[in-house]
Design a protein around this motif. Sequence first.
Motif, PDB file in Angstrom:
ATOM      1  N   ASP A  67       0.907  -1.916   0.140  1.00  0.00           N
ATOM      2  CA  ASP A  67       0.504   0.373   0.076  1.00  0.00           C
ATOM      3  C   ASP A  67       0.600   0.991  -0.028  1.00  0.00           C
ATOM      4  N   ILE A  68       0.429   2.182  -1.076  1.00  0.00           N
ATOM      5  CA  ILE A  68       1.019   3.732  -0.706  1.00  0.00           C
ATOM      6  C   ILE A  68      -0.082   4.467  -1.033  1.00  0.00           C
ATOM      7  N   GLU A  69       0.099   5.571   0.406  1.00  0.00           N
ATOM      8  CA  GLU A  69      -0.856   6.459  -0.268  1.00  0.00           C
ATOM      9  C   GLU A  69       0.347   8.009   0.631  1.00  0.00           C
ATOM     10  N   ALA A  70      -0.406   8.543  -0.011  1.00  0.00           N
ATOM     11  CA  ALA A  70       0.394  10.385   0.376  1.00  0.00           C
ATOM     12  C   ALA A  70      -0.213  11.311   1.409  1.00  0.00           C
ATOM     13  N   TYR A 109       5.998  13.762  -0.534  1.00  0.00           N
ATOM     14  CA  TYR A 109       5.857  12.433   0.377  1.00  0.00           C
ATOM     15  C   TYR A 109       4.758  11.453   0.318  1.00  0.00           C
ATOM     16  N   TYR A 110       5.658  10.217   0.584  1.00  0.00           N
ATOM     17  CA  TYR A 110       4.259   8.786   0.426  1.00  0.00           C
ATOM     18  C   TYR A 110       5.466   7.744   1.555  1.00  0.00           C
ATOM     19  N   GLY A 133       8.130   2.774   5.653  1.00  0.00           N
ATOM     20  CA  GLY A 133       8.819   4.151   5.671  1.00  0.00           C
ATOM     21  C   GLY A 133       8.344   5.296   4.520  1.00  0.00           C
ATOM     22  N   THR A 134       8.870   6.370   4.581  1.00  0.00           N
ATOM     23  CA  THR A 134       8.380   6.965   4.015  1.00  0.00           C
ATOM     24  C   THR A 134       9.460   7.808   3.164  1.00  0.00           C
ATOM     25  N   THR A 165      -1.352  15.150  -6.977  1.00  0.00           N
ATOM     26  CA  THR A 165      -0.251  15.554  -5.877  1.00  0.00           C
ATOM     27  C   THR A 165      -0.933  15.043  -4.099  1.00  0.00           C
ATOM     28  N   VAL A 166      -1.784  14.555  -3.962  1.00  0.00           N
ATOM     29  CA  VAL A 166      -2.278  14.199  -2.630  1.00  0.00           C
ATOM     30  C   VAL A 166      -2.696  12.852  -2.252  1.00  0.00           C
ATOM     31  N   GLN A 167      -3.368  12.082  -4.009  1.00  0.00           N
ATOM     32  CA  GLN A 167      -3.630  10.669  -3.536  1.00  0.00           C
ATOM     33  C   GLN A 167      -2.919   9.934  -4.680  1.00  0.00           C
TER      34      GLN A 167
END
Length: 241
Positions: free
Chosen positions: A124-127, A133-134, A194-195, A232-234
């Motif tokens: 899973d990847i989320e803003a 940054y993600y 991690g980020t 840019t945010v999702q």
Amino acid sequence: MLRGSEIKQRLGAMRFYLLLAALLLAALYAGVRMGNVQYQYQKEKIAGLEQTIDSITDENHKLTKGLNIVGVELEVERLANQKLQTSLKQAMEGEASLRQELAFFQKIMAPELEEQGVVIESLDIEASNSRGYYRFALVLMQKNQKKGMVQGNASLTLQGTVNGESQELDLLSLMEEPPAKLGFNFQYFEVLSGTFKLPEGFVPQRLKVDCNVTKPKRGRLERSFRWVLKNTVQNSTQGNT
């Protein structure tokens, strides 16, 4: 007080009967007038009641119409909800079928890892709240009935384009404090997270996960996830092998 016979004697028979007729006519006229007044009063009262009944009838028709509309809307909403539940059930069944197919092909492509029962369950990847940054969360799982310790390390490669040209980046190098290795050591499952900061102008397409298993026996497991950056945010990930 004069009696009728005395009045009759003084006025005479003719005048007496005329006076009596006049009195009767006056009484009749007064009765008719009183009856007309009473009739007019009753007529107006009936007209008022009829108007009230018409008003109540119109209001009842409006309420009935409103109830019918609400009933239709509720029925449409019920059918839409039923259709949505059916679609959701079909989607869940489809996902389960895809997972079975994935497990089947994974068994063919990497039988040594299937024997160990180690799988890359999800990514899973989320803003984050900071622009560009993600956060990522990689889930590794062991599916053997007799679960022993699983050890190894994972590498993540970000594939995408910059100005239309293909480019690959090591995801760990994009972290502010990158670890030397993204190691794992678990018996049931582990979440590696991690980020990282996405480079300016980089358009992600896929994220490749490569796990090097060193225990209980050596083997490799690979899985590629599609990452579609919506804005840019999702963003979202969809797994494919």
